[in-house]
Design a protein around this motif. Sequence first.
Motif, PDB file in Angstrom:
ATOM      1  N   ILE A   1      99.656  51.490  79.402  1.00 48.73           N
ATOM      2  CA  ILE A   1      98.232  51.139  79.313  1.00 48.73           C
ATOM      3  C   ILE A   1      97.690  50.788  80.697  1.00 48.73           C
ATOM      4  CG2 ILE A   1      96.578  49.506  78.337  1.00 48.73           C
ATOM      5  CD1 ILE A   1      97.730  51.602  76.389  1.00 48.73           C
ATOM      6  N   LYS A   2      98.485  50.083  81.491  1.00 47.06           N
ATOM      7  CA  LYS A   2      98.063  49.787  82.863  1.00 47.06           C
ATOM      8  C   LYS A   2      97.848  51.071  83.658  1.00 47.06           C
ATOM      9  CE  LYS A   2     100.564  45.370  83.096  1.00 47.06           C
ATOM     10  NZ  LYS A   2     101.706  44.658  83.716  1.00 47.06           N
ATOM     11  N   ASP A   3      98.745  52.028  83.506  1.00 44.25           N
ATOM     12  CA  ASP A   3      98.620  53.291  84.233  1.00 44.25           C
ATOM     13  C   ASP A   3      97.371  54.057  83.827  1.00 44.25           C
ATOM     14  OD1 ASP A   3     100.898  52.755  85.618  1.00 44.25           O
ATOM     15  OD2 ASP A   3     102.144  54.294  84.655  1.00 44.25           O
ATOM     16  N   VAL A   4      97.075  54.095  82.519  1.00 47.55           N
ATOM     17  CA  VAL A   4      95.869  54.789  82.053  1.00 47.55           C
ATOM     18  C   VAL A   4      94.619  54.104  82.610  1.00 47.55           C
ATOM     19  CG1 VAL A   4      94.493  55.410  80.029  1.00 47.55           C
ATOM     20  CG2 VAL A   4      96.992  55.663  79.972  1.00 47.55           C
ATOM     21  N   CYS A   5      94.631  52.778  82.636  1.00 46.22           N
ATOM     22  CA  CYS A   5      93.488  52.034  83.190  1.00 46.22           C
ATOM     23  C   CYS A   5      93.319  52.331  84.675  1.00 46.22           C
ATOM     24  CB  CYS A   5      93.679  50.538  82.967  1.00 46.22           C
ATOM     25  SG  CYS A   5      93.534  50.001  81.248  1.00 46.22           S
ATOM     26  N   ASP A   6      94.417  52.299  85.427  1.00 49.53           N
ATOM     27  CA  ASP A   6      94.340  52.574  86.858  1.00 49.53           C
ATOM     28  C   ASP A   6      93.841  53.991  87.127  1.00 49.53           C
ATOM     29  OD1 ASP A   6      95.259  50.042  87.393  1.00 49.53           O
ATOM     30  OD2 ASP A   6      97.339  50.645  87.712  1.00 49.53           O
ATOM     31  N   LYS A   7      94.340  54.945  86.378  1.00 44.49           N
ATOM     32  CA  LYS A   7      93.982  56.348  86.583  1.00 44.49           C
ATOM     33  C   LYS A   7      92.499  56.598  86.323  1.00 44.49           C
ATOM     34  CE  LYS A   7      95.163  61.014  84.965  1.00 44.49           C
ATOM     35  NZ  LYS A   7      96.035  61.805  84.044  1.00 44.49           N
ATOM     36  N   ASN A   8      91.909  55.869  85.392  1.00 42.33           N
ATOM     37  CA  ASN A   8      90.522  56.102  84.991  1.00 42.33           C
ATOM     38  C   ASN A   8      89.562  55.036  85.496  1.00 42.33           C
ATOM     39  OD1 ASN A   8      90.626  58.509  82.914  1.00 42.33           O
ATOM     40  ND2 ASN A   8      92.384  57.200  82.435  1.00 42.33           N
ATOM     41  N   GLY A   9      90.043  54.164  86.385  1.00 44.37           N
ATOM     42  CA  GLY A   9      89.176  53.145  86.948  1.00 44.37           C
ATOM     43  C   GLY A   9      88.657  52.150  85.937  1.00 44.37           C
ATOM     44  N   LEU A  10      89.491  51.802  84.973  1.00 44.28           N
ATOM     45  CA  LEU A  10      89.070  50.895  83.911  1.00 44.28           C
ATOM     46  C   LEU A  10      89.436  49.465  84.243  1.00 44.28           C
ATOM     47  CD1 LEU A  10      90.334  52.968  80.840  1.00 44.28           C
ATOM     48  CD2 LEU A  10      88.018  52.888  81.765  1.00 44.28           C
ATOM     49  N   PRO A  11      88.741  48.510  83.648  1.00 47.58           N
ATOM     50  CA  PRO A  11      89.139  47.110  83.809  1.00 47.58           C
ATOM     51  C   PRO A  11      90.502  46.874  83.186  1.00 47.58           C
ATOM     52  CG  PRO A  11      87.445  47.314  82.124  1.00 47.58           C
ATOM     53  CD  PRO A  11      87.535  48.651  82.805  1.00 47.58           C
ATOM     54  N   TYR A  12      91.156  45.836  83.602  1.00 46.16           N
ATOM     55  CA  TYR A  12      92.509  45.529  83.162  1.00 46.16           C
ATOM     56  C   TYR A  12      92.532  45.168  81.684  1.00 46.16           C
ATOM     57  CZ  TYR A  12      97.071  43.182  83.039  1.00 46.16           C
ATOM     58  OH  TYR A  12      98.346  42.804  82.739  1.00 46.16           O
ATOM     59  N   VAL A  13      93.334  45.860  80.914  1.00 47.86           N
ATOM     60  CA  VAL A  13      93.547  45.562  79.504  1.00 47.86           C
ATOM     61  C   VAL A  13      94.853  44.780  79.406  1.00 47.86           C
ATOM     62  CG1 VAL A  13      93.920  46.506  77.192  1.00 47.86           C
ATOM     63  CG2 VAL A  13      92.290  47.604  78.756  1.00 47.86           C
ATOM     64  N   ASP A  14      94.747  43.515  79.109  1.00 45.65           N
ATOM     65  CA  ASP A  14      95.881  42.602  79.190  1.00 45.65           C
ATOM     66  C   ASP A  14      96.703  42.632  77.899  1.00 45.65           C
ATOM     67  OD1 ASP A  14      97.588  40.783  80.288  1.00 45.65           O
ATOM     68  OD2 ASP A  14      96.341  39.034  79.859  1.00 45.65           O
ATOM     69  N   LEU A  15      97.409  43.736  77.695  1.00 45.26           N
ATOM     70  CA  LEU A  15      98.277  43.868  76.528  1.00 45.26           C
ATOM     71  C   LEU A  15      99.541  43.047  76.750  1.00 45.26           C
ATOM     72  CD1 LEU A  15      98.314  45.484  73.838  1.00 45.26           C
ATOM     73  CD2 LEU A  15      99.657  47.229  75.047  1.00 45.26           C
TER      74      LEU A  15
ATOM     75  N   ALA B   1     101.517  60.271  76.467  1.00 43.90           N
ATOM     76  CA  ALA B   1     102.086  60.890  77.668  1.00 43.90           C
ATOM     77  C   ALA B   1     102.398  59.834  78.717  1.00 43.90           C
ATOM     78  CB  ALA B   1     101.117  61.934  78.227  1.00 43.90           C
ATOM     79  N   ALA B   2     101.495  58.890  78.903  1.00 42.42           N
ATOM     80  CA  ALA B   2     101.733  57.817  79.866  1.00 42.42           C
ATOM     81  C   ALA B   2     102.933  56.975  79.453  1.00 42.42           C
ATOM     82  CB  ALA B   2     100.488  56.937  79.999  1.00 42.42           C
ATOM     83  N   PHE B   3     103.087  56.765  78.152  1.00 42.79           N
ATOM     84  CA  PHE B   3     104.243  56.007  77.673  1.00 42.79           C
ATOM     85  C   PHE B   3     105.550  56.685  78.066  1.00 42.79           C
ATOM     86  CE2 PHE B   3     107.622  55.834  74.512  1.00 42.79           C
ATOM     87  CZ  PHE B   3     107.950  54.483  74.565  1.00 42.79           C
ATOM     88  N   PHE B   4     105.682  57.967  77.765  1.00 42.79           N
ATOM     89  CA  PHE B   4     106.938  58.649  78.067  1.00 42.79           C
ATOM     90  C   PHE B   4     107.175  58.774  79.574  1.00 42.79           C
ATOM     91  CE2 PHE B   4     106.851  60.399  73.637  1.00 42.79           C
ATOM     92  CZ  PHE B   4     108.060  59.850  73.254  1.00 42.79           C
ATOM     93  N   ASN B   5     106.111  59.005  80.330  1.00 39.11           N
ATOM     94  CA  ASN B   5     106.264  59.058  81.788  1.00 39.11           C
ATOM     95  C   ASN B   5     106.809  57.743  82.325  1.00 39.11           C
ATOM     96  OD1 ASN B   5     105.194  61.645  81.684  1.00 39.11           O
ATOM     97  ND2 ASN B   5     103.132  61.011  82.298  1.00 39.11           N
ATOM     98  N   LYS B   6     106.338  56.638  81.766  1.00 38.49           N
ATOM     99  CA  LYS B   6     106.790  55.320  82.197  1.00 38.49           C
ATOM    100  C   LYS B   6     108.158  54.986  81.600  1.00 38.49           C
ATOM    101  CE  LYS B   6     104.861  52.972  84.436  1.00 38.49           C
ATOM    102  NZ  LYS B   6     104.956  52.691  85.896  1.00 38.49           N
ATOM    103  N   PHE B   7     108.346  55.283  80.315  1.00 37.34           N
ATOM    104  CA  PHE B   7     109.603  54.936  79.661  1.00 37.34           C
ATOM    105  C   PHE B   7     110.788  55.626  80.332  1.00 37.34           C
ATOM    106  CE2 PHE B   7     112.979  55.893  76.593  1.00 37.34           C
ATOM    107  CZ  PHE B   7     113.326  54.614  76.203  1.00 37.34           C
ATOM    108  N   GLU B   8     110.643  56.882  80.688  1.00 39.72           N
ATOM    109  CA  GLU B   8     111.768  57.588  81.290  1.00 39.72           C
ATOM    110  C   GLU B   8     112.233  56.914  82.569  1.00 39.72           C
ATOM    111  OE1 GLU B   8     112.492  61.898  80.715  1.00 39.72           O
ATOM    112  OE2 GLU B   8     111.932  62.027  82.835  1.00 39.72           O
TER     113      GLU B   8
END
Length: 368
Positions: A192-206, A275-282
Amino acid sequence: MSFASTTSLGCSTVQSSLRNAVLSKKSNFSLPLPAAAALAMDCDPNCTLVLCGKSPAENEAAKALKNSNALNLPESTELSIFLQSESEKPVKEDAFGVDSFMSSLSTSRFGRFLLWSPRLPSTHDVVSKNFCELPVGAVCVADVQYKGRGRSKNVWESPEGCLLFSFTLQMEDGRVVPLIQYVVSLAVTEAIKDVCDKNGLPYVDLKIKWPNDLYLNGLKVGGILCTSTYKSKQFNVSAGIGLNVDNEKPTTCLNAFLRELSVTTYKFRREDVLAAFFNKFEMLYEVFINQGFQSLEEVYYRTWLHSGQRVIVQEKREDQVVENVVTIQGLTSSGYLLAIGDDNQMCELHPDGNSFDFFKGLVRRKLD
């Protein structure tokens, strides 16, 4: 430790005419018409799976799996199988975008073999029941599941808009198998952090609530279920994840959080998150296997809810139940909570259902 929700007349008519044309456990006929396949997926009250891979070799594996007629669902649920190439486009605009997911995936192993369904009893049942038929790292995704389950046999509500998926992995060291759920949880929050960074979104504090829940603004928005079996000196692990992406009920979701901020029109998409999950999980999984979970603890503790948290726990002493207040310090090497009491005694906390409880025969040690 657990490691472990009306068919029209026209639709019924189409379903009846296609019943013998769709590959099922009773048929070896492959349907050549993409439009007919799409109608079958939309109308058939039974379960449909669409198979595909990221590479030509993985697509050949999908074709071979389809032709083998080897996939099964629990309780003899009728199953129809298609290849992604047999369907021109999803029936519904909000269906999971297989092509979009594959184009965003950059892994060498995980997520590259995909099973997608508009409606399943449970993605976890698909991968666990068919584990030996699937390549390691295969993922099953559903738009809706109607028999989703969580830890301790809890029911997981799985409405449209929720990212619902399960995937496979194999491990050799049984001592670290219980820790894999923490790596999965961490990969979700990091994705989720990666998706936020990639799209210029505010931090989603999961945040991670131990052992396997995901929280946002104090509300549960996701959960992880990991189960394993032992065969041929390998632990076959099935990891299932549910994450509220675009469904505000039963609690809240990621997109509702973004709307409350009123700073962007962007919406999280399930394909991007997966996709972001698997990229990070690997990447995290490689660190975990080669260096141990201790190499991930620092970032894990920044993401979980419990550092310094004081909780009331119960300890059985003969015929009495004694309550104690302890402060959580971190995790033990076996994956349970490490805590310290007001008497400076260290203890290990084990879950009891959805609460904390002392484990029978708890071993204590003094602080150095």
